[in-house]
Design a protein around this motif. Structure first.
Motif, PDB file in Angstrom:
ATOM      1  N   LYS A   4       0.273  -2.571 -15.430  1.00  0.00           N
ATOM      2  CA  LYS A   4      -0.040  -3.102 -14.106  1.00  0.00           C
ATOM      3  C   LYS A   4       0.672  -4.434 -13.893  1.00  0.00           C
ATOM      4  O   LYS A   4       0.677  -5.302 -14.756  1.00  0.00           O
ATOM      5  N   MET A   5       1.261  -4.574 -12.708  1.00  0.00           N
ATOM      6  CA  MET A   5       1.917  -5.806 -12.336  1.00  0.00           C
ATOM      7  C   MET A   5       0.898  -6.723 -11.670  1.00  0.00           C
ATOM      8  O   MET A   5       0.009  -6.270 -10.958  1.00  0.00           O
ATOM      9  N   MET A  18      -9.068  -9.465   1.835  1.00  0.00           N
ATOM     10  CA  MET A  18      -9.818  -8.482   1.056  1.00  0.00           C
ATOM     11  C   MET A  18      -9.239  -7.082   1.229  1.00  0.00           C
ATOM     12  O   MET A  18      -9.153  -6.313   0.264  1.00  0.00           O
ATOM     13  N   LEU A  19      -8.810  -6.761   2.456  1.00  0.00           N
ATOM     14  CA  LEU A  19      -8.192  -5.454   2.686  1.00  0.00           C
ATOM     15  C   LEU A  19      -6.903  -5.307   1.890  1.00  0.00           C
ATOM     16  O   LEU A  19      -6.664  -4.263   1.267  1.00  0.00           O
ATOM     17  N   LEU A  20      -6.073  -6.356   1.903  1.00  0.00           N
ATOM     18  CA  LEU A  20      -4.816  -6.309   1.165  1.00  0.00           C
ATOM     19  C   LEU A  20      -5.060  -6.205  -0.337  1.00  0.00           C
ATOM     20  O   LEU A  20      -4.396  -5.424  -1.028  1.00  0.00           O
ATOM     21  N   ARG A  21      -6.014  -6.986  -0.830  1.00  0.00           N
ATOM     22  CA  ARG A  21      -6.314  -6.928  -2.266  1.00  0.00           C
ATOM     23  C   ARG A  21      -6.785  -5.538  -2.668  1.00  0.00           C
ATOM     24  O   ARG A  21      -6.317  -4.975  -3.669  1.00  0.00           O
ATOM     25  N   GLU A  22      -7.709  -4.966  -1.912  1.00  0.00           N
ATOM     26  CA  GLU A  22      -8.224  -3.630  -2.231  1.00  0.00           C
ATOM     27  C   GLU A  22      -7.120  -2.581  -2.164  1.00  0.00           C
ATOM     28  O   GLU A  22      -7.058  -1.677  -3.009  1.00  0.00           O
ATOM     29  N   GLN A  25      -4.775  -3.041  -5.171  1.00  0.00           N
ATOM     30  CA  GLN A  25      -5.438  -2.576  -6.382  1.00  0.00           C
ATOM     31  C   GLN A  25      -5.485  -1.050  -6.422  1.00  0.00           C
ATOM     32  O   GLN A  25      -5.331  -0.442  -7.486  1.00  0.00           O
ATOM     33  N   ALA A  26      -5.690  -0.437  -5.257  1.00  0.00           N
ATOM     34  CA  ALA A  26      -5.695   1.029  -5.188  1.00  0.00           C
ATOM     35  C   ALA A  26      -4.322   1.599  -5.521  1.00  0.00           C
ATOM     36  O   ALA A  26      -4.208   2.738  -5.993  1.00  0.00           O
ATOM     37  N   LYS A  27      -3.276   0.798  -5.275  1.00  0.00           N
ATOM     38  CA  LYS A  27      -1.912   1.225  -5.569  1.00  0.00           C
ATOM     39  C   LYS A  27      -1.515   0.943  -7.022  1.00  0.00           C
ATOM     40  O   LYS A  27      -0.384   1.195  -7.425  1.00  0.00           O
ATOM     41  N   GLY A  28      -2.458   0.393  -7.796  1.00  0.00           N
ATOM     42  CA  GLY A  28      -2.201   0.199  -9.219  1.00  0.00           C
ATOM     43  C   GLY A  28      -1.797  -1.203  -9.625  1.00  0.00           C
ATOM     44  O   GLY A  28      -1.392  -1.428 -10.767  1.00  0.00           O
ATOM     45  N   GLU A 110       1.507  -0.290   4.072  1.00  0.00           N
ATOM     46  CA  GLU A 110       2.519   0.538   3.410  1.00  0.00           C
ATOM     47  C   GLU A 110       3.858  -0.196   3.362  1.00  0.00           C
ATOM     48  O   GLU A 110       4.569  -0.159   2.351  1.00  0.00           O
ATOM     49  N   GLU A 111       4.195  -0.883   4.463  1.00  0.00           N
ATOM     50  CA  GLU A 111       5.455  -1.626   4.494  1.00  0.00           C
ATOM     51  C   GLU A 111       5.443  -2.737   3.445  1.00  0.00           C
ATOM     52  O   GLU A 111       6.428  -2.929   2.717  1.00  0.00           O
ATOM     53  N   LEU A 112       4.331  -3.466   3.343  1.00  0.00           N
ATOM     54  CA  LEU A 112       4.233  -4.525   2.343  1.00  0.00           C
ATOM     55  C   LEU A 112       4.398  -3.954   0.941  1.00  0.00           C
ATOM     56  O   LEU A 112       5.135  -4.504   0.119  1.00  0.00           O
ATOM     57  N   THR A 113       3.747  -2.840   0.676  1.00  0.00           N
ATOM     58  CA  THR A 113       3.846  -2.215  -0.642  1.00  0.00           C
ATOM     59  C   THR A 113       5.265  -1.794  -0.954  1.00  0.00           C
ATOM     60  O   THR A 113       5.779  -2.021  -2.060  1.00  0.00           O
TER      61      THR A 113
END
Length: 233
Positions: A4-5, A18-22, A25-28, A110-113
């Motif tokens: 994990k990064m 909180m939305l971004l963190r969750e 985290q869901a993306k690993g 999704e764009e941020l990810t």
């Protein structure tokens, strides 16, 4: 992802943060959320992060100031700015400081990810080509074998000596921030670890004294600088 990064996420909007963190985290990813620039600075000093995602407009310390402080400690960690502004001047200022990317609100998670993944792929590719052997004046330093050589004489360094010298080499002719070095090698910047680092600095100076053109100097209130002939890089 095999490992994990770690992401430093600084966002003063509690709901968005909180939305971004969750989501991350869901993306690993491991994502540490900080509500302001001061908290972000303290988190960066205390931890090890693969990328920083910073809101520009934050209380106590804005994202641009925080990015400057991060760059003073570490030139390599990628930085992505988040901002509600879309002014050319702000974008240019961000890139002058050393931003790797700049996303204007509103944006999709999704764009941020995708952008984070693209930056991390580039960084991993760069790290695969990093030097494992440094030239330090007349010395050669093999970081993997932990051997410092000059002429036909070689010295086997301890792990701590090698790690500290490698950090100094990575900041060659630039300031290695004391707090950053303590966190990177000793994890904790308490009094005893700080004194321990001073001892290792003294040992490294003794190892390097055979080349008068090379020295480790104290930068008062900041840290250390490995000074070598510029031609040696």
């Amino acid at each position: 992802m095999e490992e994990k990064m770690n992401i430093l996420l600084c966002e003063d909007d509690e709901n968005l943060g909180m939305l971004l963190r969750e989501y991350l985290q869901a993306k690993g990813y491991n994502a540490e959320l900080c509500p302001d620039g001061e908290a972000g600075y303290n988190a960066f000093v205390a931890g090890k992060f693969d990328i920083c995602v910073l809101d520009v407009m934050m209380p106590k310390k804005d994202g641009l100031t925080l990015a400057q402080e991060i760059r003073a400690m570490n030139q390599e960690t990628p930085i992505v700015f988040l901002t509600a502004k879309n002014l050319k001047e702000d974008i240019l200022e961000g890139f002058k400081i050393g931003a790797d990317d700049y996303i204007t609100k509103p944006f999709s998670m999704e764009e941020l990810t995708f952008r984070i993944e693209a930056i991390l792929r580039r960084v991993r590719g760069k790290k695969n080509h990093e030097l494992s052997v440094y030239s330090i004046g007349k010395f050669t330093f093999d970081t993997k074998k932990q051997i410092l050589s000059i002429d036909d004489d070689s010295t086997k360094l301890t792990t701590k000596e090698s790690e500290l010298l490698a950090l100094l080499c990575a900041h060659n002719n630039d300031i290695l921030q004391r707090d950053y070095a303590l966190k990177a090698i000793w994890v904790d910047d308490n009094y005893f670890n700080a004194r321990s680092m001073d001892v290792y600095i003294t040992k490294l100076r003794k190892h390097l004294k055979r080349d008068p053109s090379v020295e480790i100097i104290n930068i008062h209130g900041k840290g250390y600088k490995l000074v070598t002939p510029e031609t040696e890089g």
